[in-house]
Design an enzyme around this catalytic site. Structure first.
Site, PDB file in Angstrom:
ATOM      1  N   ALA A 121       0.826  -1.215   0.000  1.00 46.31           N
ATOM      2  CA  ALA A 121       0.000   0.000   0.000  1.00 46.31           C
ATOM      3  C   ALA A 121       0.858   1.261   0.000  1.00 46.31           C
ATOM      4  O   ALA A 121       2.091   1.196   0.084  1.00 46.31           O
ATOM      5  CB  ALA A 121      -0.923  -0.028   1.204  1.00 46.31           C
ATOM      6  N   HIS A 122       0.184   2.389  -0.043  1.00 51.37           N
ATOM      7  CA  HIS A 122       0.895   3.673  -0.171  1.00 51.37           C
ATOM      8  C   HIS A 122       1.764   3.982   1.043  1.00 51.37           C
ATOM      9  O   HIS A 122       1.398   3.734   2.167  1.00 51.37           O
ATOM     10  CB  HIS A 122      -0.061   4.833  -0.444  1.00 51.37           C
ATOM     11  CG  HIS A 122      -1.238   4.966   0.439  1.00 51.37           C
ATOM     12  ND1 HIS A 122      -2.191   5.949   0.265  1.00 51.37           N
ATOM     13  CD2 HIS A 122      -1.654   4.249   1.507  1.00 51.37           C
ATOM     14  CE1 HIS A 122      -3.099   5.828   1.179  1.00 51.37           C
ATOM     15  NE2 HIS A 122      -2.819   4.820   1.937  1.00 51.37           N
TER      16      HIS A 122
END
Lengths: 365, 365, 365
Positions: A246-247
């Site tokens: 994920a980011h």
């Protein structure tokens, strides 16, 4: 599958080193496991636990460590080297270069390469690939058929994107990386501001993805771009297929993850970690160097010391599992019942001194 | 990564509103978190728990709620607004429009668009995209490079398909949606009639996928077409990467799912639900509105009231886990042993009245 | 969604057989479930448990087994057949052929087909597909738009690759298979020799993937090529979306796996097995024929007899789960406490003979 173009033991030892004990002229047609080998097979013994297989193998040559030299030689040709598994890995690389055609350098006429893209020397751009403006493909990099390299993205020297990889705008892949088909690098992180009036309002992901050198990324794996800063994959990281990063995650150097591992936003993973298939880590936590998370294990908090961590419901035949599952729901109640029994026993033993001493000494006549 | 083309606080307030306290002329070069900000950074404080970070931050401007106005102003410029996180989200959107080039409208010459496709005004079709006959692309929609839009599919106004999205025949995506690379909308649902003689016999999936407005779909996520009716994703749903939505599922408005969530066939998910990463729901069940399922949790039955539901095996160091796992298998037997102890204790207390009353009152002289 | 081009009951019975009881001329516009049917709907009753729905259904015709003939006929037209679900599956196939346009045979002008590829009769190659040298596409196979078929790969007769499938070099798909969009067949297996000095050193994956006949492979599913030998998927296997099959796995004939199932390297799965969504199997183990693994279940060892196997943490409201999870960590300690109580009780019962016999006989006056 493997083209058995002729090669001799001498060719192998000349290319990869090691001490060859046996005839240089022996023809080798394939690499194979000990138990499934013939006289034209070169095999290896990496784990001394399997040494029993050595004597019985028909392999033409076996790669062994010095400790097994005598045993190996007793049965035929051998290559002696300190790390047989590493030698085997290098042998597969040498073999692949020999039997697989090199990528054709240049730009396939069907590829769509923006005039504003910069291509290094010896670059290969496959059929129907797209390379947008400002993208930079460094020397010797190979962009497979149907890949997409977005605006201002960068692919390092000697890196190979297999067919149909997506590298979004402004994202960077280092040198000597391998990215497999279907991987998506730089899709938006999953970020929204929840609002009563407007539902989830999108937070544009203004960062990018930065991938170091010597990284391998599996098929259909996703690495999201950061919200403000970047998502970072350090040098030497190895990601299997179908992984989700994920980011704003950072994954430390030399960490390896098996398929279906998921790492939620802003989590920081240390160096030299391993994750079994289907492991997951929540967002905003920190995992120390040298942490090994077992398959199917959910990590809901930071881990600050190295070790092996596990959380797997043990497998059982369904009927037995059902009983366990039902009882598990009663576990807090069972604990209370144990406490009650303990209180009762304590009260009883106060009444009858000695009973709690167990060995029944008072009973002896 | 972010182009720091000059912008001032005044520009931001003019575009997004809020009460600006401080100099309109202040140059802002980036958006960033409080703890990592400089004089050219605009930051925000959404969660009052982090107010301690406010005083120490070097941010040029902080977006705050009215309750924190005084604290914010004491340290420098501020924008005061009722929902700072929402303001931040809008700021990222405004910023992205400013620094990212708009898609070029029109059809890229390398795209393969069937003459029987209908394209609205201001549509952008990227390089090497395929749009089949009868497909309809509504006004302002953007079809990224290498996307596939099948026969009679429809893409709503203002919707953006990032590069390499597959939208199968007859499937519909609403307005203002975002679909990330590698997503597959409208592959066949997994349906077979098992037959002793012929093995699994395919059930053709005759339905399609219908996706509402303002939906976001992550990279490599799959939404299967329905067997007879359609698979339905309602307005405002947000799906992360690598999610699996099976045939004939319906997902209610404003529900959000993290990566690796899987929903099996014909299940109905309510509105405003959330699913943590790796959560799963079996087929043919119904989940109420406002249900929150934790990460890695398997839902094997319907849930008819809102709440938070969890089923995660707690993480432990591997050695401790092994002990727990072994004991867990004995849990039903342990329950029986507790019962036996209770029966024994009850019998004993019948014999010696008072013992079960615990406090040992009889022992007092 | 489904084109309701006119068709009559007579057409259906003529094409698919069964005993038609009712008017051949009855117009059928759709196939649908019993509970949602009108006079132009043909429906089916496969599971006798739902027979209560039969009488109340408005379906124009119902497909039933002989045992339900009288009930069915009492309410309207019926087709009587030994296996109604199988009949329904065949009906969907017939229906799909009727309402969906056949693939256009020939090579789309935008496809990039190497002159050294061999194409059988009646083959269809879609827009922007790539077929490399030495690839062989057998008679009647359909290669969708934007597919990639690598060097020396082979696609069997009548097999259909949906748009954007990747079939890597030297990999083989049998006859009458269906592969959905985004699937990646033949990416490298995840193999490295760990080395203190050089980190993970890649083991080139010199094998390929061999897929049998009548196999279906879901969207974004990955099947890795073997390290030395091949990864093998036997005839009639059905894989859902987003599945990971690692290098050198073998999956036995007629096994079916739901989404997110993962099988690690060199594991051998028997015939006729099923895997629920999110199930996982570790590497180097063997699963017998007829094993059914529940969803979200991790298999960490070989299973040598058929049956249903489960390992799922039971769902609970979060607060209850927290209690259970905390108590679970104490489980080995609770077992010790039970043992201590048992020892105490045994000692006490030695002291007071009869107490452990429970029924309190001594208490009777």
């Amino acid at each position: 599958m493997i083209d058995s173009a002729e090669v001799t033991l001498g060719d192998i030892a000349a290319a990869l080193g090691g001490e060859l004990i046996g005839p240089k002229s022996l023809d080798i047609a394939r690499i194979g496991p000990l138990e499934d080998a013939d006289a034209a097979t070169i095999s290896f013994l990496a784990n001394p636990r399997y040494r029993a297989q050595l004597a019985g193998s028909s392999a033409g040559c076996v790669i062994v460590a010095p400790a097994l030299r005598d045993e190996a030689v007793a049965r035929g040709a051998a290559i002696v080297t300190p790390d047989p598994y590493l030698y085997f890995a290098r042998l597969t690389q040498w073999w692949a270069r020999r039997v697989r055609p090199a990528a054709v350098t240049g730009v396939h006429p069907s590829a769509v390469v923006d005039p504003g893209a910069r291509l290094g020397a010896g670059v290969s751009i496959g059929a129907l690939a797209v390379v947008e403006a400002g993208a930079q493909i460094d020397d010797g990099a190979e962009i497979g058929a149907q890949c997409f390299v977005g605006r201002a993205a960068r692919v390092g020297a000697g890196t190979r994107l297999h067919p149909r990889v997506t590298l979004a705008f402004e994202c960077v892949v280092g040198a000597r990386c391998i990215v497999h088909s279907g991987a998506v690098i730089g899709a938006d992180g999953f970020g929204f501001a929840p609002s009563r009036e407007h539902g989830y309002v999108k937070i544009e992901q203004l960062g990018a993805v930065r991938i170091g050198d010597d990284v391998e990324i599996g098929a259909n794996t996703c690495i999201d771009r950061g919200a403000l800063g970047d998502t970072v994959i350090e040098d030497g990281v190895k990601l299997d297929n179908l992984i989700q990063i994920a980011h704003n995650v950072r994954i430390g150097r030399g960490t390896a993850m098996a398929a279906f591992t998921g790492v939620a936003g802003s989590t920081r993973i240390g160096e030299g970690c391993t994750f079994g298939g289907g492991a997951g880590v929540v967002g905003h936590v920190s995992i120390a160097d040298g942490v090994h998370v077992s398959a199917h294990t959910a990590v809901l908090r930071s881990i600050d010391k190295p070790g092996v961590y596990t959380g797997i419901f043990p497998l059982a035949e369904n009927r037995a599992w059902e009983k366990t599952a039902v009882t598990l729901r009663q576990l807090p109640a069972l604990r209370e019942r144990i406490r009650a029994l303990e209180r009762q026993a304590a009260a009883a033993s106060d009444q009858e001194p000695g009973a709690a001493d167990a060995n029944g000494a008072e009973n002896t006549p």
